[in-house]
Design an enzyme around this catalytic site. Sequence first.
Site, PDB file in Angstrom:
ATOM      1  N   CYS A  99      29.875  44.599  26.092  1.00 33.41           N
ATOM      2  CA  CYS A  99      31.134  43.950  25.749  1.00 33.41           C
ATOM      3  C   CYS A  99      32.327  44.888  25.875  1.00 33.41           C
ATOM      4  O   CYS A  99      32.288  46.019  25.386  1.00 33.41           O
ATOM      5  CB  CYS A  99      31.040  43.458  24.312  1.00 33.41           C
ATOM      6  SG  CYS A  99      32.470  42.547  23.817  1.00 33.41           S
TER       7      CYS A  99
ATOM      8  N   ARG B 186      32.979  30.502  28.253  1.00 29.07           N
ATOM      9  CA  ARG B 186      32.761  31.248  27.008  1.00 29.07           C
ATOM     10  C   ARG B 186      34.029  31.966  26.535  1.00 29.07           C
ATOM     11  O   ARG B 186      34.133  32.346  25.384  1.00 29.07           O
ATOM     12  CB  ARG B 186      31.634  32.263  27.251  1.00 29.07           C
ATOM     13  CG  ARG B 186      31.183  32.968  26.010  1.00 29.07           C
ATOM     14  CD  ARG B 186      29.957  33.830  26.269  1.00 29.07           C
ATOM     15  NE  ARG B 186      29.377  34.188  25.000  1.00 29.07           N
ATOM     16  CZ  ARG B 186      29.752  35.249  24.286  1.00 29.07           C
ATOM     17  NH1 ARG B 186      30.670  36.074  24.728  1.00 29.07           N
ATOM     18  NH2 ARG B 186      29.184  35.486  23.114  1.00 29.07           N
TER      19      ARG B 186
HETATM   20  P1  IMP Z   1      23.711  42.977  22.868  1.00 31.97           P
HETATM   21  O1  IMP Z   1      22.481  42.494  22.162  1.00 31.97           O
HETATM   22  O2  IMP Z   1      24.362  44.128  22.177  1.00 31.97           O
HETATM   23  O3  IMP Z   1      23.462  43.251  24.327  1.00 31.97           O
HETATM   24  O4  IMP Z   1      24.780  41.803  22.780  1.00 31.97           O
HETATM   25  C1  IMP Z   1      24.520  40.506  23.243  1.00 31.97           C
HETATM   26  C2  IMP Z   1      25.652  39.600  22.825  1.00 31.97           C
HETATM   27  O5  IMP Z   1      26.891  40.035  23.414  1.00 31.97           O
HETATM   28  C3  IMP Z   1      25.520  38.153  23.280  1.00 31.97           C
HETATM   29  O6  IMP Z   1      24.676  37.388  22.485  1.00 31.97           O
HETATM   30  C4  IMP Z   1      26.948  37.673  23.243  1.00 31.97           C
HETATM   31  O7  IMP Z   1      27.356  37.288  21.965  1.00 31.97           O
HETATM   32  C5  IMP Z   1      27.739  38.905  23.638  1.00 31.97           C
HETATM   33  N1  IMP Z   1      28.117  38.938  25.061  1.00 31.97           N
HETATM   34  C6  IMP Z   1      27.436  38.513  26.140  1.00 31.97           C
HETATM   35  N2  IMP Z   1      28.097  38.775  27.293  1.00 31.97           N
HETATM   36  C7  IMP Z   1      29.232  39.364  26.912  1.00 31.97           C
HETATM   37  C8  IMP Z   1      30.353  39.873  27.653  1.00 31.97           C
HETATM   38  O8  IMP Z   1      30.416  39.881  28.886  1.00 31.97           O
HETATM   39  N3  IMP Z   1      31.366  40.388  26.900  1.00 31.97           N
HETATM   40  C9  IMP Z   1      31.342  40.403  25.541  1.00 31.97           C
HETATM   41  N4  IMP Z   1      30.293  40.001  24.817  1.00 31.97           N
HETATM   42  C10 IMP Z   1      29.253  39.472  25.501  1.00 31.97           C
END
Ligand code: IMP
Length: 497
Positions: A318, A417
């Site tokens: 993110c 989104r």
């Molecule tokens: P991770 O488990 O830290 O990889 O975060 C996954 C979560 O990040 C997802 O469930 C979304 O809520 C969020 N997310 C997914 N794609 C993006 C993006 O491109 N930008 C910001 N947040 C994202």
Amino acid sequence: MVQIVEGVSRTFNEFLLLPNRTRRDCAPAAVDLRSPLLRHVAGEASPIELRTPFTSAIMQAVSSPELAIALARNGGLGFLHHNRSIEDQVLDVRAVKNFKAGFVVSDTNVRPTDTLGHLRDLMQRTGHSTAAVTHDGSHSGRLLGLVTSRDFHPQRHDPGALVSSRMVPIDKIPHAREDITLSQANARLWDERLDCLPVLDETGNLQHLVFRSDYTDNKRFPTQLVDDNKRLRVGAGVNTHDYRERIPALVNAGVDVLCFDSSDGFSDWQAEALTWTKKHYPEIGVGGGNVVDSDAFTFLAEAGADFVKVGVGGGSICITRDQKGIGRGQASAVLDVAAARDAYRDETGQYVPICSDGGLVHDYHMALALAMGADFVMMGRYFARFDQAPGAKLPTRDGFAKEYWGEGSNRARNWQRYGQGGSQLIFEEGVDGYVPYAGDLHEGLAVTIAKIKATMVSCGATTLPEFQSTARLVLVSEQSFQESHATVAARDTPTLD
Ligand code: IMP
């Protein structure tokens, strides 16, 4: 005048759990990780209870049917992503709902008129050496024959020759009807010395393949998350743009739970969409989010959300905080929203579970999120590392990596989104990269579960509600954070995080 909210925005690395007294009866085998998924009357059971508190992120790079199947078999829930046509998402829902342990939907399918060169490339892509030959090359077309690695060899046979020249035709292949059980199929595999038994419907269309090895595999999963008909449960992401068309199609395909997927769910659009869904489909659980504070939680709960997802800006892919300057440290967000959930429960008698989404880097972060009040967690990076995730597995200098990209990256371009105006992504809110490959989900998740159970045992808890009500957290200083890591250089062991 701008308002400065009290308190610092804190993340999981800033906290540790203090061990509580561990009773004699508090052992890992006694720990129960069940958790409510949906809104329910406080003190009663949730209409759906997760057997383990894990859900997969609503992302292209994470939630394939294969991953959703593997996760449901381990008691969690996969959320199939919506950044594509309704028809494609419906196919994935059906693939999970039609999964029967040991009954495989064939993924290597050709027409008799395809070339052996095409078949060779397909087998390389899927990694499977049994191909179904169907009249239309689909996994559910009329079965005309099978080709396995016994029937053709890429070096020996002309890649320009047709599949029909090497396939074993259907009249020479023992096959079964749909009502066969797994143990009957297994008996036939052994009695008739078969490697694979195709299962056909009454018109000869292929339904499943049963392989010998899958039978024993089925015994491994005592905590599967299944519906009343013993089919695996599956969730689906939806957006606030085409939900009036998408939701009916998903419900018709048998989806168990929906979730509105937005980087910022504190909006009138999401409230309207939740209210519409509860009006037209009161029997289907629907989540909302993402939010980071109590006002936003209450807003979505009042609009009808059956669970609320927490997290803005903390995801591993993110860049929302860099790009827009919005978000909140995930620990502060979960603590604040958990307090709002409890206040809402006390006021209304309704318990609306919350999900900590994103930013869980280490296994102990999951335990912290649960201790802080999350009913379950959602993860992207964690699941993207496994075989079952859709990203390609690529060799690197240190081993293997899997592709992992954000929904707000140029690769995914999930404009639904991100409220940037119009029907396109104007600027990126996510990156496109790699995560270290971590092998099979079943094995990886078993280690994670073992760690969470061990943490709970140290904190003297055998259930998540007990963990949440008795856990004691401390803030860590920079110095004590450093002390958390080994000071002796470790021997070369692969790190998976
Ligand atoms: P991770 O488990 O830290 O990889 O975060 C996954 C979560 O990040 C997802 O469930 C979304 O809520 C969020 N997310 C997914 N794609 C993006 C993006 O491109 N930008 C910001 N947040 C994202």
